[in-house]
Design an enzyme around this catalytic site. Sequence first.
Site, short mmCIF file in Angstrom:
data_model
loop_
_atom_site.label_atom_id
_atom_site.label_comp_id
_atom_site.label_asym_id
_atom_site.label_seq_id
_atom_site.Cartn_x
_atom_site.Cartn_y
_atom_site.Cartn_z
N ASP A 33 0.87 -1.09 0.12
CA ASP A 33 -0.02 -0.03 0.01
C ASP A 33 0.74 1.25 0.09
OD1 ASP A 33 -2.36 0.28 -0.04
OD2 ASP A 33 -3.18 0.51 2.11
N CYS A 91 -24.70 2.37 1.03
CA CYS A 91 -23.81 3.53 1.46
C CYS A 91 -24.48 4.60 1.61
CB CYS A 91 -22.85 3.84 0.15
SG CYS A 91 -22.03 5.33 0.60
N CYS A 131 -23.98 -3.01 -1.61
CA CYS A 131 -23.30 -2.13 -1.21
C CYS A 131 -23.57 -0.80 -1.61
CB CYS A 131 -21.78 -2.33 -1.70
SG CYS A 131 -21.68 -2.64 -3.43
S1 SF4 Z 1 -22.42 -6.00 -1.82
FE1 SF4 Z 1 -21.55 -5.16 -3.44
S2 SF4 Z 1 -19.48 -6.26 -3.53
FE2 SF4 Z 1 -20.74 -7.39 -2.29
S3 SF4 Z 1 -21.72 -8.78 -3.79
FE3 SF4 Z 1 -23.00 -7.33 -3.63
S4 SF4 Z 1 -22.66 -5.83 -5.46
FE4 SF4 Z 1 -20.81 -7.15 -5.09
S1 SF4 Z 2 -19.07 5.97 3.12
FE1 SF4 Z 2 -18.76 4.03 3.82
S2 SF4 Z 2 -20.46 2.63 2.88
FE2 SF4 Z 2 -19.96 4.66 1.56
S3 SF4 Z 2 -18.45 3.89 0.23
FE3 SF4 Z 2 -17.50 4.98 1.75
S4 SF4 Z 2 -16.61 3.13 3.07
FE4 SF4 Z 2 -18.34 2.39 1.46
#
Ligand code: SF4
Ligand code: SF4
Length: 313
Positions: A128, A192, A188
């Site tokens: 990283d 968010c 996801c």
């Molecule tokens: S939550 Fe997001 S990263 Fe995980 S399987 Fe579903 S679409 Fe893919």
């Molecule tokens: S705010 Fe949190 S949930 Fe949204 S993209 Fe960033 S890390 Fe992921």
Amino acid sequence: MEQLKNIIKNRAFELGFCEIGFARYEKLEKEIQNYIQWLKNGYSATMTYLEKNIDKREDVKLIIDDVRTIIVTAYPYYNKFKHSSNLFKISRYAWGEDYHKILADKLTKLVDFISDKINDFKYKIYVDTGPLLEKSWAVRAGIGWQGKNSMIISRTYGSYIFLGIILTNIEFEPDKPIKDYCGTCTKCIESCPTNAIVQPKVVDSRKCISFWTIEAKPEYEIPSSIDLNGWIFGCDICQEVCPWNNKVKITDDVAFFPRYNQTNLDKNFLENLTPEIFKERFKGSPIKRAKFEGLKRNFLHIIKNIEYEQINQ
Ligand code: SF4
Ligand code: SF4
């Protein structure tokens, strides 16, 4: 070479890595175009260091001129601990010790092992730290696929993995990339809280809680439109909702167990935090990156978020 590759893989597993894959050197022509577009869109926010060394990111030959293979490793950090409340949460990766040194030490052991087996083995290790498109190499080396949350997802260990990379002049048979198993899932993106995932695999850092609580320098004020949702350092929401993280194997590496048994910070502790206490408490912890002033800023922002919620209830 195939046999040697297996010997190297076994040594990596002995050292605690959960995945290791080999990618053939190529210029990352397509990937760099996406990266440049991401920068052009302003999605890197104030992380100007990401605009540097674009040429090296595209072509690792500019780092090692006779590079042949990019070895990608993943180290698991998911353990049995949980957050103790919804306030002042620390991102999982930062519960324990700073992974940079731990992984670099393990990769050093791995390259020492390879050096004993191969003459003229040249290498460079990255955790990283350098101008590399780590995720692109992880995909090419078959470590996992890049999920819509932009994280690399291993089928067995989910996205709770740290990546470590070895560039080398030795030619190995490359591994194959694996399929993208996101399918039609969009959990996801939907979960968010700040809508930071602007399209699959693309995160606008200007909206991302992780960016604001970790990467944004303390002098930058967090916009009032961003609710940190109780996260004092990092944010795991787009990983927590991912079905691939439901049944991941847990690691018993105590280095990543919560320091001081804390997965959240304590309100009283944060109120009374001084630069001296910060230095002592977070020595060797990833949280050090936020700096005292940054952590205080995050704390005050969460307090503002709570007050706003109470007024508007
Ligand atoms: S939550 Fe997001 S990263 Fe995980 S399987 Fe579903 S679409 Fe893919
Ligand atoms: S705010 Fe949190 S949930 Fe949204 S993209 Fe960033 S890390 Fe992921």
